[in-house]
Design a protein around this motif. Structure first.
Motif, PDB file in Angstrom:
ATOM      1  N   GLY A 117       2.059   8.205   5.584  1.00 30.65           N
ATOM      2  CA  GLY A 117       1.437   6.921   5.887  1.00 30.65           C
ATOM      3  C   GLY A 117       2.328   5.751   5.504  1.00 30.65           C
ATOM      4  N   LEU A 118       2.987   5.847   4.355  1.00 30.52           N
ATOM      5  CA  LEU A 118       3.896   4.782   3.933  1.00 30.52           C
ATOM      6  C   LEU A 118       5.089   4.668   4.880  1.00 30.52           C
ATOM      7  N   LEU A 119       5.592   5.808   5.355  1.00 29.33           N
ATOM      8  CA  LEU A 119       6.708   5.789   6.295  1.00 29.33           C
ATOM      9  C   LEU A 119       6.312   5.132   7.613  1.00 29.33           C
ATOM     10  N   ILE A 120       5.106   5.388   8.092  1.00 29.46           N
ATOM     11  CA  ILE A 120       4.624   4.763   9.324  1.00 29.46           C
ATOM     12  C   ILE A 120       4.499   3.254   9.153  1.00 29.46           C
ATOM     13  N   VAL A 121       4.010   2.830   7.989  1.00 33.99           N
ATOM     14  CA  VAL A 121       3.877   1.396   7.745  1.00 33.99           C
ATOM     15  C   VAL A 121       5.254   0.722   7.713  1.00 33.99           C
ATOM     16  N   VAL A 122       6.230   1.360   7.103  1.00 32.21           N
ATOM     17  CA  VAL A 122       7.552   0.748   6.970  1.00 32.21           C
ATOM     18  C   VAL A 122       8.277   0.712   8.315  1.00 32.21           C
ATOM     19  N   LEU A 123       8.242   1.801   9.070  1.00 32.47           N
ATOM     20  CA  LEU A 123       8.981   1.860  10.330  1.00 32.47           C
ATOM     21  C   LEU A 123       8.282   1.107  11.462  1.00 32.47           C
ATOM     22  N   ASP A 124       6.938   1.077  11.453  1.00 33.95           N
ATOM     23  CA  ASP A 124       6.142   0.402  12.490  1.00 33.95           C
ATOM     24  C   ASP A 124       6.566   0.858  13.894  1.00 33.95           C
ATOM     25  N   PHE A 126       4.831   2.003  16.465  1.00 33.41           N
ATOM     26  CA  PHE A 126       3.907   1.766  17.573  1.00 33.41           C
ATOM     27  C   PHE A 126       2.930   0.673  17.184  1.00 33.41           C
ATOM     28  N   ASP A 127       2.093   0.317  18.123  1.00 33.38           N
ATOM     29  CA  ASP A 127       1.108  -0.719  17.888  1.00 33.38           C
ATOM     30  C   ASP A 127       0.043  -0.232  16.896  1.00 33.38           C
ATOM     31  N   GLN A 128      -0.404  -1.138  16.039  1.00 31.34           N
ATOM     32  CA  GLN A 128      -1.384  -0.829  14.991  1.00 31.34           C
ATOM     33  C   GLN A 128      -0.858   0.204  13.990  1.00 31.34           C
ATOM     34  N   ALA A 129       0.465   0.280  13.866  1.00 29.60           N
ATOM     35  CA  ALA A 129       1.049   1.251  12.927  1.00 29.60           C
ATOM     36  C   ALA A 129       0.689   0.892  11.490  1.00 29.60           C
ATOM     37  N   PHE A 130       0.637  -0.414  11.207  1.00 23.21           N
ATOM     38  CA  PHE A 130       0.280  -0.824   9.853  1.00 23.21           C
ATOM     39  C   PHE A 130      -1.117  -0.325   9.473  1.00 23.21           C
ATOM     40  N   ARG A 131      -2.066  -0.501  10.418  1.00 22.54           N
ATOM     41  CA  ARG A 131      -3.437  -0.089  10.120  1.00 22.54           C
ATOM     42  C   ARG A 131      -3.549   1.428   9.991  1.00 22.54           C
TER      43      ARG A 131
END
Length: 203
Positions: A117-124, A126-131
């Motif tokens: 989850g942290l890796l998805i937030v950092v790389l972003d 796709f859309d809504q990756a932060f959420r």
């Protein structure tokens, strides 16, 4: 001088020839008759030392008699902690013959999900990756609470008592997921109370 007699040995100056010598406490040898008397202060110190030594010997003998000849142990706590009790459910999650990752699979599962989850937030990527990444982090903590409740032994995932771990993991995971759902813009969850609280705080 008559025959058969010899002259007496000359006496040392300051004392008679037949006068006995008295002990001298200053140098451990015999002194003269006219030596000064011992110092009263030193005599009092020697008396106090002898008294304290006798008192210690009496206390030691009393303690030995009370404990059956064994030395009495101190009731004070040790200076350093030698060991700590393992928390409830803190044993291996698998048998000792299993490899190390298998013995700690509950902790590795939670850490892996939170790291993803942290890796998805950092790389972003796709859309809504932060959420989505934040929800995955909160879900990892909630899954840790579930594992702590269901699995008898979770290894290093057990930090404190089972109740404390359940409350900590569950509460933190729920708050993270809730904040991810109501995050702006275009929140996935509409909670008017939270919106009013945020607006009131900003104002």
């Amino acid at each position: 001088m008559g025959a058969g007699t010899s002259p007496a040995d000359p006496a040392p100056a300051g004392r008679a020839a037949d006068e006995p010598r008295e002990p001298d406490e200053r140098d451990g040898t015999t002194g003269t008759a006219g030596s000064a008397p011992p110092d009263p202060a030193m005599a009092a110190t020697d008396t106090d030392t002898a008294t304290s030594t006798a008192a210690k010997d009496t206390d030691t003998a009393t303690d030995g008699a009370a404990t059956g000849g064994r030395p009495r142990r101190s009731r004070r706590f040790p200076k350093f902690t030698r060991d700590t009790a393992r928390p409830e459910g803190g044993g291996r999650a698998a048998s000792g013959d299993a490899p190390a990752p298998a013995r700690q699979w509950p902790l590795l599962t939670v850490l892996g999900a939170a790291g993803l989850g942290l890796l998805i937030v950092v790389l972003d990527p796709f859309d809504q990756a932060f959420r989505i990444g934040t929800i995955l982090i909160g879900g990892a903590l909630i899954s840790g609470a579930v594992l702590r409740w269901v699995v008898p032994s979770v290894g290093m995932l057990a930090v404190r008592s089972r109740f404390t771990d359940l409350v900590t993991y569950g509460l933190m995971g729920t708050l993270i997921v809730l904040l991810a759902l109501v995050a702006q813009p275009a929140p996935w969850l509409d909670v008017p109370i939270l919106e009013d609280a945020v607006r009131f705080t900003i104002r």
